[in-house]
Design an enzyme around this catalytic site. Structure first.
Site, PDB file in Angstrom:
ATOM      1  N   LYS A  10       0.807  -1.543   8.003  1.00  0.00           N
ATOM      2  CA  LYS A  10       2.274  -1.467   7.935  1.00  0.00           C
ATOM      3  C   LYS A  10       2.903  -1.100   9.289  1.00  0.00           C
ATOM      4  O   LYS A  10       2.206  -0.670  10.222  1.00  0.00           O
ATOM      5  CB  LYS A  10       2.653  -0.451   6.850  1.00  0.00           C
ATOM      6  CG  LYS A  10       2.178  -0.872   5.455  1.00  0.00           C
ATOM      7  CD  LYS A  10       2.721   0.052   4.371  1.00  0.00           C
ATOM      8  CE  LYS A  10       2.252  -0.385   3.007  1.00  0.00           C
ATOM      9  NZ  LYS A  10       2.876   0.417   1.916  1.00  0.00           N
ATOM     10  N   TYR A  50       7.778  -7.672  -2.148  1.00  0.00           N
ATOM     11  CA  TYR A  50       7.821  -6.488  -3.016  1.00  0.00           C
ATOM     12  C   TYR A  50       8.756  -6.669  -4.218  1.00  0.00           C
ATOM     13  O   TYR A  50       9.202  -5.670  -4.801  1.00  0.00           O
ATOM     14  CB  TYR A  50       8.229  -5.257  -2.202  1.00  0.00           C
ATOM     15  CG  TYR A  50       7.091  -4.689  -1.371  1.00  0.00           C
ATOM     16  CD1 TYR A  50       5.987  -4.079  -1.986  1.00  0.00           C
ATOM     17  CD2 TYR A  50       7.108  -4.744   0.019  1.00  0.00           C
ATOM     18  CE1 TYR A  50       4.940  -3.559  -1.241  1.00  0.00           C
ATOM     19  CE2 TYR A  50       6.059  -4.217   0.774  1.00  0.00           C
ATOM     20  CZ  TYR A  50       4.984  -3.630   0.125  1.00  0.00           C
ATOM     21  OH  TYR A  50       3.943  -3.099   0.859  1.00  0.00           O
ATOM     22  N   ASN A 113       3.161   4.698   4.641  1.00  0.00           N
ATOM     23  CA  ASN A 113       1.787   5.067   4.300  1.00  0.00           C
ATOM     24  C   ASN A 113       0.714   4.153   4.912  1.00  0.00           C
ATOM     25  O   ASN A 113      -0.361   3.985   4.348  1.00  0.00           O
ATOM     26  CB  ASN A 113       1.630   5.222   2.785  1.00  0.00           C
ATOM     27  CG  ASN A 113       1.831   3.933   2.034  1.00  0.00           C
ATOM     28  OD1 ASN A 113       2.195   2.931   2.624  1.00  0.00           O
ATOM     29  ND2 ASN A 113       1.587   3.951   0.740  1.00  0.00           N
ATOM     30  N   HIS A 116      -1.404  -1.301   3.042  1.00  0.00           N
ATOM     31  CA  HIS A 116      -1.292  -1.794   1.662  1.00  0.00           C
ATOM     32  C   HIS A 116      -2.641  -2.355   1.226  1.00  0.00           C
ATOM     33  O   HIS A 116      -3.367  -2.914   2.042  1.00  0.00           O
ATOM     34  CB  HIS A 116      -0.239  -2.920   1.618  1.00  0.00           C
ATOM     35  CG  HIS A 116      -0.228  -3.690   0.336  1.00  0.00           C
ATOM     36  ND1 HIS A 116       0.433  -3.251  -0.783  1.00  0.00           N
ATOM     37  CD2 HIS A 116      -0.817  -4.853  -0.014  1.00  0.00           C
ATOM     38  CE1 HIS A 116       0.251  -4.128  -1.766  1.00  0.00           C
ATOM     39  NE2 HIS A 116      -0.503  -5.114  -1.321  1.00  0.00           N
ATOM     40  N   GLU A 127      -0.848 -12.355  -3.142  1.00  0.00           N
ATOM     41  CA  GLU A 127      -0.443 -11.772  -1.861  1.00  0.00           C
ATOM     42  C   GLU A 127      -1.087 -12.508  -0.672  1.00  0.00           C
ATOM     43  O   GLU A 127      -0.447 -12.729   0.356  1.00  0.00           O
ATOM     44  CB  GLU A 127      -0.784 -10.283  -1.849  1.00  0.00           C
ATOM     45  CG  GLU A 127       0.081  -9.500  -2.836  1.00  0.00           C
ATOM     46  CD  GLU A 127      -0.377  -8.071  -3.081  1.00  0.00           C
ATOM     47  OE1 GLU A 127       0.269  -7.385  -3.892  1.00  0.00           O
ATOM     48  OE2 GLU A 127      -1.379  -7.635  -2.477  1.00  0.00           O
TER      49      GLU A 127
HETATM   50  P1  CMP Z   1       2.159  -0.119  -1.517  1.00  0.00           P
HETATM   51  O1  CMP Z   1       1.072   0.257  -2.442  1.00  0.00           O
HETATM   52  O2  CMP Z   1       1.879  -0.898  -0.327  1.00  0.00           O
HETATM   53  O3  CMP Z   1       3.277  -0.928  -2.337  1.00  0.00           O
HETATM   54  C1  CMP Z   1       4.420  -0.323  -2.879  1.00  0.00           C
HETATM   55  C2  CMP Z   1       4.957   0.654  -1.920  1.00  0.00           C
HETATM   56  O4  CMP Z   1       6.115   1.336  -2.310  1.00  0.00           O
HETATM   57  C3  CMP Z   1       3.928   1.745  -1.728  1.00  0.00           C
HETATM   58  O5  CMP Z   1       2.854   1.222  -1.006  1.00  0.00           O
HETATM   59  C4  CMP Z   1       4.733   2.811  -1.036  1.00  0.00           C
HETATM   60  O6  CMP Z   1       4.736   2.664   0.364  1.00  0.00           O
HETATM   61  C5  CMP Z   1       6.111   2.544  -1.578  1.00  0.00           C
HETATM   62  N1  CMP Z   1       6.511   3.634  -2.453  1.00  0.00           N
HETATM   63  C6  CMP Z   1       5.950   3.987  -3.607  1.00  0.00           C
HETATM   64  N2  CMP Z   1       6.575   5.071  -4.116  1.00  0.00           N
HETATM   65  C7  CMP Z   1       7.543   5.393  -3.234  1.00  0.00           C
HETATM   66  C8  CMP Z   1       8.535   6.408  -3.195  1.00  0.00           C
HETATM   67  N3  CMP Z   1       8.640   7.317  -4.179  1.00  0.00           N
HETATM   68  N4  CMP Z   1       9.350   6.454  -2.141  1.00  0.00           N
HETATM   69  C9  CMP Z   1       9.251   5.524  -1.133  1.00  0.00           C
HETATM   70  N5  CMP Z   1       8.330   4.525  -1.133  1.00  0.00           N
HETATM   71  C10 CMP Z   1       7.494   4.479  -2.172  1.00  0.00           C
END
Ligand code: CMP
Length: 138
Positions: A10, A50, A113, A116, A127
């Site tokens: 990311k 998304y 984070n 993914h 994806e």
């Molecule tokens: P990912 O698993 O890549 O796909 C969905 C994303 O939404 C997840 O990673 C997080 O980065 C994001 N996400 C999930 N929960 C939250 C939250 N409470 N606040 C902000 N981002 C979120």
């Protein structure tokens, strides 16, 4: 059991120059990179990727972040790829991620984070197809 998954490094990890270290961990864990590209998502494309989260309160923040800088997308191959990769990256929230996981090492928050990983075999295909034509998937 699947032998392929999809990942995206990311914008936060790209910006911190952690792409190489993360790819090193992915290879060291036994995943083979079968397609890879570094690119930047438009807000429209990030929203499309998304779309499943469109009703969530964090959707706008997620789309904004994921289109804020370059990402590296890849299709990975290994036995039991989806489950093993989710173990390697750790919990979505880095505060809950196990020691030694990619998110424990490189993620700063639940939104930013670092990486993914597909959550199912079906989504891994959807994806991967989002980023790579069939001819690019070796
Ligand atoms: P990912 O698993 O890549 O796909 C969905 C994303 O939404 C997840 O990673 C997080 O980065 C994001 N996400 C999930 N929960 C939250 C939250 N409470 N606040 C902000 N981002 C979120």
């Amino acid at each position: 059991m699947s032998n392929r998954t999809f990942t995206m490094i990311k914008p936060d990890a790209t910006q911190k120059n952690n792409t190489g270290a993360i790819l090193q961990m992915i290879n060291a864990a036994g995943f083979r990179i079968v397609a890879m590209k570094t690119t930047k998502l438009s807000a429209e494309k990030a929203g499309e990727f998304y779309a499943v989260h469109a009703a969530r309160p964090f959707y706008a923040e997620l789309v904004n972040f994921m289109s804020s800088g370059p990402i590296t997308a890849a299709i990975l191959e290994k036995e039991n790829a989806v489950d093993d990769f989710r173990k390697l990256i750790g919990a979505t929230n880095p505060a809950e991620a196990a020691e030694g996981t990619i998110r424990k090492l490189y993620a700063s928050s639940i939104g930013e984070n670092a990486i993914h990983g597909s959550d199912s075999n079906e989504n891994a295909v959807i994806e991967g197809d989002f980023f790579f034509s069939k001819l690019e998937q070796f």
